[in-house]
Design a protein around this motif. Structure first.
Motif, mmCIF file in Angstrom:
data_model
loop_
_atom_site.group_PDB
_atom_site.id
_atom_site.type_symbol
_atom_site.label_atom_id
_atom_site.label_comp_id
_atom_site.label_asym_id
_atom_site.label_seq_id
_atom_site.Cartn_x
_atom_site.Cartn_y
_atom_site.Cartn_z
ATOM 1 N N LYS A 1 -7.449 1.821 -4.766
ATOM 2 C CA LYS A 1 -8.872 1.890 -3.708
ATOM 3 C C LYS A 1 -9.001 3.162 -3.385
ATOM 4 O O LYS A 1 -7.836 4.126 -3.258
ATOM 5 N N ASN A 2 -10.171 3.386 -3.018
ATOM 6 C CA ASN A 2 -10.656 4.576 -3.153
ATOM 7 C C ASN A 2 -10.352 5.227 -1.660
ATOM 8 O O ASN A 2 -9.847 6.584 -1.746
ATOM 9 N N THR A 3 -9.613 4.887 -0.669
ATOM 10 C CA THR A 3 -9.136 5.422 0.312
ATOM 11 C C THR A 3 -7.715 6.200 0.130
ATOM 12 O O THR A 3 -7.193 6.473 0.070
ATOM 13 N N LEU A 4 -7.046 4.829 -1.094
ATOM 14 C CA LEU A 4 -5.221 5.362 -1.181
ATOM 15 C C LEU A 4 -5.386 6.365 -1.968
ATOM 16 O O LEU A 4 -4.625 7.114 -1.808
ATOM 17 N N LYS B 1 0.788 -1.029 0.054
ATOM 18 C CA LYS B 1 -0.595 -0.054 0.273
ATOM 19 C C LYS B 1 0.853 1.113 -0.120
ATOM 20 O O LYS B 1 1.109 1.982 -0.802
ATOM 21 N N LEU C 1 0.695 4.039 -2.514
ATOM 22 C CA LEU C 1 0.461 5.285 -2.176
ATOM 23 C C LEU C 1 1.547 6.183 -3.127
ATOM 24 O O LEU C 1 1.111 7.470 -3.669
ATOM 25 N N LEU D 1 -7.840 8.854 -1.850
ATOM 26 C CA LEU D 1 -8.272 10.099 -1.237
ATOM 27 C C LEU D 1 -7.106 10.273 -0.468
ATOM 28 O O LEU D 1 -6.444 12.294 -0.616
ATOM 29 N N ARG D 2 -5.872 9.626 -0.005
ATOM 30 C CA ARG D 2 -5.150 10.008 0.775
ATOM 31 C C ARG D 2 -3.725 10.876 0.442
ATOM 32 O O ARG D 2 -2.828 11.214 0.385
ATOM 33 N N VAL E 1 -15.197 13.447 -1.714
ATOM 34 C CA VAL E 1 -15.073 12.190 -1.122
ATOM 35 C C VAL E 1 -16.419 11.244 -1.491
ATOM 36 O O VAL E 1 -16.273 10.613 -1.610
ATOM 37 N N SER F 1 -4.905 14.132 -0.071
ATOM 38 C CA SER F 1 -4.703 14.753 0.644
ATOM 39 C C SER F 1 -3.140 14.985 0.943
ATOM 40 O O SER F 1 -3.040 16.472 1.643
ATOM 41 N N MET G 1 -15.801 9.012 -5.026
ATOM 42 C CA MET G 1 -15.203 7.834 -4.530
ATOM 43 C C MET G 1 -15.737 7.472 -3.652
ATOM 44 O O MET G 1 -15.547 6.841 -2.325
#
Length: 176
Positions: free
Chosen positions: A55-58, A7, A11, A60-61, A73, A64, A76
C-alpha cells in the motif's frame, strides 16, 4: 483485511529493503495480467533485484523512517509496486523498459538511484545508463590505456634504435 501486526511486519521488511537498496523504482502495475506480473517478477529476480507490492501509505511510512530517501507524495497514487536494486541500480530500468515497450505496463512513477530522484518520464534515459560493470570495465581500460601506449612507444623506439644501429654498422663495414 490486514491486521496491525501484519502491517508492522510488512513495514519492517520494507524499511530494511529501502535501507540497503542502491536503486528503488516505483511502478504502477495496474492493468497487468497475472501472467505478465509473474513474468515481470521472474525477470526482476533474474537480475538479483526484489519486487514488492505494498500500500502507498506503508511505502511512504517506510521511506519516512529512512534518512536520505524521499518519494514524491503526488506519485504515490493507484497501485504501486517497488523494485529494489542492490548490485547495480540501473539494471531494473532495463527490465521495466523492456516490459513497457512490449506491454505498455508497468509504468514507472519515480525512481531513486543512489539518492537521486528521476521522474517516470526518464525511464529511457535511466535504462541507457551504463551498468556498474560497464563503468568498472571502462575505468580499468582507461587505466590500462596509458600503459599500453607507453609499451607501444617503447617498442617503436627500440625498433628504430635497432634499425639505426644496423645502418651505422653497415656504413662502418662499407667504409672499412
Amino acid at each position: 483485511m490486514i491486521t496491525k501486526e501484519q502491517k508492522k511486519v510488512i513495514l519492517d521488511e520494507l524499511i530494511e529493503l529501502f535501507k540497503t537498496a542502491t536503486g528503488v523504482y516505483i511502478v504502477n502495475f495496474r492493468g497487468m495480467t497475472v501472467k505478465d506480473a509473474q513474468d515481470f517478477r521472474k525477470e526482476i529476480k533474474a537480475v538479483n533485484c526484489v519486487y514488492k507490492v505494498a500500500k502507498n501509505t506503508l511505502l511512504l511510512r517506510a521511506v519516512s523512517e529512512i534518512e536520505g530517501i524521499e518519494l514524491p507524495v503526488d506519485k504515490m497514487v493507484l497501485e504501486s509496486g517497488v523494485v529494489f536494486a542492490y548490485d547495480d541500480p540501473t539494471v531494473p530500468a532495463q527490465v521495466i523498459k523492456k516490459f513497457f515497450d512490449t506491454k505498455q505496463k508497468p509504468v514507472l512513477k519515480v525512481a531513486s538511484l543512489d539518492g537521486q530522484l528521476f521522474d517516470g518520464s526518464e525511464l529511457k534515459r535511466i535504462a541507457a545508463l551504463p551498468s556498474k560493470k560497464d563503468l568498472y570495465s571502462g575505468i580499468v581500460g582507461s587505466i590500462g590505456a596509458p600503459a599500453s601506449g607507453i609499451h607501444g612507444v617503447l617498442t617503436n623506439l627500440m625498433r628504430d634504435l635497432t634499425s639505426l644501429i644496423e645502418e651505422v654498422a653497415k656504413k662502418q663495414n662499407n667504409a672499412a
